[in-house]
Design a protein around this motif. Structure first.
Motif, PDB file in Angstrom:
ATOM      1  N   GLN A 188      -2.394   0.153  24.115  1.00 37.70           N
ATOM      2  CA  GLN A 188      -3.748   0.050  23.606  1.00 37.70           C
ATOM      3  C   GLN A 188      -4.393   1.274  22.887  1.00 37.70           C
ATOM      4  O   GLN A 188      -5.086   1.331  22.002  1.00 37.70           O
ATOM      5  CB  GLN A 188      -4.672  -0.685  24.604  1.00 37.70           C
ATOM      6  CG  GLN A 188      -4.521  -2.237  24.689  1.00 37.70           C
ATOM      7  CD  GLN A 188      -4.849  -2.832  23.393  1.00 37.70           C
ATOM      8  OE1 GLN A 188      -5.510  -2.458  22.484  1.00 37.70           O
ATOM      9  NE2 GLN A 188      -3.837  -3.828  23.212  1.00 37.70           N
ATOM     10  N   GLN A 189      -3.779   2.421  23.709  1.00 42.00           N
ATOM     11  CA  GLN A 189      -4.433   3.744  23.043  1.00 42.00           C
ATOM     12  C   GLN A 189      -3.713   3.768  21.720  1.00 42.00           C
ATOM     13  O   GLN A 189      -4.702   4.225  20.679  1.00 42.00           O
ATOM     14  CB  GLN A 189      -3.874   5.032  23.916  1.00 42.00           C
ATOM     15  CG  GLN A 189      -4.537   5.063  25.205  1.00 42.00           C
ATOM     16  CD  GLN A 189      -3.775   6.404  26.004  1.00 42.00           C
ATOM     17  OE1 GLN A 189      -3.687   7.318  25.407  1.00 42.00           O
ATOM     18  NE2 GLN A 189      -3.506   6.180  27.323  1.00 42.00           N
ATOM     19  N   ILE A 190      -2.401   3.728  21.484  1.00 43.89           N
ATOM     20  CA  ILE A 190      -1.829   3.845  20.178  1.00 43.89           C
ATOM     21  C   ILE A 190      -2.287   2.630  19.223  1.00 43.89           C
ATOM     22  O   ILE A 190      -2.775   3.038  17.909  1.00 43.89           O
ATOM     23  CB  ILE A 190      -0.410   3.744  20.232  1.00 43.89           C
ATOM     24  CG1 ILE A 190      -0.076   5.006  20.869  1.00 43.89           C
ATOM     25  CG2 ILE A 190       0.466   3.541  18.896  1.00 43.89           C
ATOM     26  CD1 ILE A 190       1.569   5.106  21.402  1.00 43.89           C
ATOM     27  N   LYS A 191      -2.179   1.489  19.634  1.00 46.30           N
ATOM     28  CA  LYS A 191      -2.929   0.598  18.656  1.00 46.30           C
ATOM     29  C   LYS A 191      -4.353   0.564  18.286  1.00 46.30           C
ATOM     30  O   LYS A 191      -4.551   0.311  17.074  1.00 46.30           O
ATOM     31  CB  LYS A 191      -3.022  -1.017  19.487  1.00 46.30           C
ATOM     32  CG  LYS A 191      -1.582  -1.535  19.895  1.00 46.30           C
ATOM     33  CD  LYS A 191      -1.162  -2.479  18.560  1.00 46.30           C
ATOM     34  CE  LYS A 191       0.301  -3.065  18.892  1.00 46.30           C
ATOM     35  NZ  LYS A 191       1.051  -3.567  17.630  1.00 46.30           N
ATOM     36  N   SER A 192      -5.212   1.160  19.041  1.00 48.44           N
ATOM     37  CA  SER A 192      -6.536   1.625  18.832  1.00 48.44           C
ATOM     38  C   SER A 192      -6.720   2.488  17.565  1.00 48.44           C
ATOM     39  O   SER A 192      -7.592   2.456  16.876  1.00 48.44           O
ATOM     40  CB  SER A 192      -7.348   1.703  19.888  1.00 48.44           C
ATOM     41  OG  SER A 192      -7.111   2.833  20.617  1.00 48.44           O
ATOM     42  N   LEU A 193      -5.597   3.522  18.046  1.00 46.54           N
ATOM     43  CA  LEU A 193      -5.983   4.733  17.119  1.00 46.54           C
ATOM     44  C   LEU A 193      -4.986   4.522  15.662  1.00 46.54           C
ATOM     45  O   LEU A 193      -5.369   4.819  14.488  1.00 46.54           O
ATOM     46  CB  LEU A 193      -5.288   5.828  17.800  1.00 46.54           C
ATOM     47  CG  LEU A 193      -6.025   6.445  18.835  1.00 46.54           C
ATOM     48  CD1 LEU A 193      -5.586   7.413  19.708  1.00 46.54           C
ATOM     49  CD2 LEU A 193      -7.640   6.975  18.335  1.00 46.54           C
ATOM     50  N   ALA A 194      -3.917   3.596  15.704  1.00 44.78           N
ATOM     51  CA  ALA A 194      -3.012   3.608  14.825  1.00 44.78           C
ATOM     52  C   ALA A 194      -3.023   2.545  13.839  1.00 44.78           C
ATOM     53  O   ALA A 194      -2.558   2.157  12.918  1.00 44.78           O
ATOM     54  CB  ALA A 194      -1.587   3.827  15.113  1.00 44.78           C
ATOM     55  N   GLY A 195      -3.732   1.330  14.588  1.00 42.27           N
ATOM     56  CA  GLY A 195      -4.030   0.114  13.939  1.00 42.27           C
ATOM     57  C   GLY A 195      -3.166  -1.029  14.623  1.00 42.27           C
ATOM     58  O   GLY A 195      -2.207  -0.771  14.986  1.00 42.27           O
TER      59      GLY A 195
END
Length: 298
Positions: free
Chosen positions: A177-184
């Motif tokens: 979720q960290q990456i999904k929220s920041l990277a899309g």
């Protein structure tokens, strides 16, 4: 380029590179392994990644092995090329050599040993992406590289159109979720850790680049298929069967245990590795045997 690339999802094998008794790449057995994955429903193959002993193959051997894997796959299964290096110039050379090879994309590891800063990682992957139109998958594996690419750096790189996803091998499922929220949300998240692969899909990941898949391909493919369909209880039943493998295949440095397991199952004729890797220690072989039995493979 859409990041929701239909080629990069599900159960992706980090395929072993079979070798003969002289330590040369055994292309006849490689062809048989590709057939095994096609028949088992594997969604894609990563050729000469870490599990494929990229570190001890020359650039010429790396490229030849990738090209042969593409040839053997014959359009039936996508092939992702391991094309990383800790020298940016070498990674660019490798990537350029693959531009018209038929690979679906490249997997490129965070530079190892020289421990770049986050800015150095950004500039490294930016330079590689700019030399090609091939989709690029980042690969973060701090346990091997000595450096951890932070989600914020991944988000910066995600703005580059042909950087489409990441293989995240920290085993930290909060990274999904960290990456999904920041990277899309359309940035592809592939787990590089078999033990937490199912959990990462539950949290929004698209699949697993798997070591276990080398010897339990059909089960891994089914587990990922069920998980991606939201059938988590059914997927968990398969995962519990494989959990011993997820752990025992790392009792020594990968790919030592998985090559030995593939040998025991008759998938490769010999468990040959290139130095400095050596065959699985005698005292650890029973652990792998027990996991193979638990998985119903022996």
């Amino acid at each position: 380029m859409s990041r929701s690339n239909p080629l990069f999802y599900g159960s992706i094998t980090a395929i072993i590179t079979p070798m003969d008794n002289h330590g040369e790449v055994d292309f006849n057995t490689l062809k048989e392994l590709v057939e095994y994955h096609v028949a088992s429903g594997t969604n894609a193959i990563v050729s000469v990644g870490t599990t494929g002993e990229s570190a001890t193959l020359s650039i010429d051997e790396n490229i030849k092995t990738i090209l042969k894997t593409v040839e053997f796959a014959d359009g039936r299964i996508p092939v992702i090329a391991g094309a990383g290096a800790n020298a940016t110039s070498e990674a660019i050379t490798m990537t350029k050599l693959l531009n018209d090879s038929g690979v679906a994309g490249c997997l490129s590891v965070v530079p190892y040993y020289n421990k770049p800063t986050q800015e150095g990682m950004y500039q490294h992957f930016k330079a590689i992406a700019e030399c090609t139109d091939l989709p690029q998958i980042l690969y973060n594996v701090p346990g091997r590289t000595g450096s951890d690419m932070k989600p914020e750096t991944v988000a910066r790189l995600a703005k580059i159109s042909n950087i489409v996803g990441i293989k995240e091998a920290t085993g930290d499922v909060s990274r999904v979720q960290q990456i999904k929220s920041l990277a899309g949300e359309d940035f592809i998240f592939l787990s590089g850790d078999d033990a937490t692969g199912l959990e990462s899909i539950k949290l929004g990941g698209q699949g697993v680049i798997s070591v276990t898949n080398n010897i339990a391909a059909a089960d891994m493919a089914k587990m990922c298929e069920l998980a991606l369909a939201g059938k988590f209880d059914e997927a968990e039943v398969i995962n519990q069967k494989l959990i011993g493998l997820h752990k025992s295949l790392f009792v020594e440095s990968n790919p030592i245990p998985v090559k030995w397991a593939a040998y025991k199952l008759g998938l490769i004729p010999e468990p040959v590795l290139r130095l400095p890797l050596t065959t699985l220690s005698l005292n650890l072989q029973p652990k792998v045997i027990d996991a193979l039995k638990m998985a119903g493979l022996l």
